[in-house]
Design an enzyme around this catalytic site. Structure first.
Site, mmCIF file in Angstrom:
data_model
loop_
_atom_site.group_PDB
_atom_site.id
_atom_site.type_symbol
_atom_site.label_atom_id
_atom_site.label_comp_id
_atom_site.label_asym_id
_atom_site.label_seq_id
_atom_site.Cartn_x
_atom_site.Cartn_y
_atom_site.Cartn_z
ATOM 1 N N LYS A 100 0.868 -1.176 0.000
ATOM 2 C CA LYS A 100 0.000 0.000 0.000
ATOM 3 C C LYS A 100 0.905 1.225 0.000
ATOM 4 O O LYS A 100 1.668 1.450 0.934
ATOM 5 C CB LYS A 100 -0.920 0.017 1.218
ATOM 6 C CG LYS A 100 -1.865 1.213 1.211
ATOM 7 C CD LYS A 100 -2.605 1.367 2.514
ATOM 8 C CE LYS A 100 -3.413 2.665 2.468
ATOM 9 N NZ LYS A 100 -3.905 3.069 3.794
ATOM 10 N N GLY A 188 -11.466 8.052 6.391
ATOM 11 C CA GLY A 188 -12.587 8.938 6.671
ATOM 12 C C GLY A 188 -13.912 8.265 6.959
ATOM 13 O O GLY A 188 -14.833 8.911 7.467
ATOM 14 N N ASN A 209 -9.865 1.720 9.841
ATOM 15 C CA ASN A 209 -9.031 1.641 11.033
ATOM 16 C C ASN A 209 -9.644 2.439 12.177
ATOM 17 O O ASN A 209 -10.189 1.886 13.125
ATOM 18 C CB ASN A 209 -7.618 2.112 10.709
ATOM 19 C CG ASN A 209 -6.619 1.869 11.833
ATOM 20 O OD1 ASN A 209 -5.431 2.085 11.679
ATOM 21 N ND2 ASN A 209 -7.062 1.391 12.984
#
EC number: 2.8.1.10
Length: 258
Positions: A100, A188, A209
């Site tokens: 990532k 978000g 997360n």
């Protein structure tokens, strides 16, 4: 539910979990279990903390997805990605090419650098990585990253850890409509309804997360996110009813009463 394909690998869960901000490794482990996820992402800079998770998590059950969080430049992200591959080899993870990619020079709003991300992605693709770049929801950038060979794109819904939910609906829709690689919504998302909505829009998966880690009950929230992702995906596959500018009665207006 149908499987999720990422760089030739198949996953039954479309929920990816981050491992930061939990109050304890035990709570992180319980949340990971409750989420039903198969991919867990960890910042390469925090790999030293994996020893706290090792006694708690069976890593044979999960794919460890390293990320370059904390990197401010292209060159720094490339160096960290190369280190991640070495660490995955040391941990004997079977998949050592997934990364990532995060290039974030802005310490206040944590918005990704589009030029640095594109340049780093080009380098890493040439080095054999399956790159998952974290990006602002820019449809043009998403297309460019697809064209250079990225395995997926990861546009943000709103700033990292902000809990603002989905702030870029139109841009995300454009990316989802045009992408031929997986689109994983990242950052978000605050509520299960946020996760369900982006899945209804056609997202391939979501990465969550803070919404779980900072919930008063992370384990319950992880389970709620699991159900929301499943519901959103099923809704996308089923298809929504047509929009209408007028009302239509759902019951017949004629006939006899029993």
């Amino acid at each position: 539910m149908d499987s999720f394909c990422l760089h030739h690998y198949q996953f039954s869960s479309r929920l990816i979990l981050g491992t930061g901000r939990y109050s304890s490794p035990s709570l992180a482990q319980q949340s990971i279990e409750a989420s039903g996820c198969e991919i867990v992402t960890v910042a390469v800079r925090r790999f030293h903390a994996l020893h706290a998770f090792t006694p708690l998590i069976n890593w044979n059950r999960y794919w460890l997805l390293p990320n370059t969080a904390g990197c401010r430049t292209c060159s720094e992200a490339v160096r960290v990605a190369l280190l991640a591959r070495q660490l995955l080899q040391h941990l004997q993870q079977p998949h050592q090419c997934l990364i990532k990619l995060e290039v974030i020079p802005d310490p206040l709003y944590l918005l990704p650098d589009p030029l640095g991300t594109l340049k780093a992605a080009e380098i890493l693709v040439r080095k054999g990585f399956a790159v998952l770049p974290y990006i602002y929801p820019d449809p043009v950038l998403a297309l460019q990253l697809e064209q250079i060979g990225c395995a997926a794109v990861m546009p943000l819904a709103s700033p990292i850890g902000s809990g603002q939910g989905i702030q870029h609906v139109h841009s995300l829709q454009l990316i989802l409509q045009n992408a031929r690689i997986p689109v994983i919504i990242d950052a978000g998302l605050a509520l299960p309804s946020d996760a369900s909505r982006v899945m209804e829009m056609g997202a391939s998966a979501v990465l969550i997360n803070s919404a779980i880690a900072l919930s008063p009950s992370p384990v319950s929230m992880a389970h709620a996110m699991k159900l929301a992702v499943q519901a959103g995906r099923l809704a996308f596959l089923a298809g929504r009813m047509p929009l209408s500018s007028s009302a239509h009665a759902s019951s017949a207006s004629f006939g006899s009463f029993l």
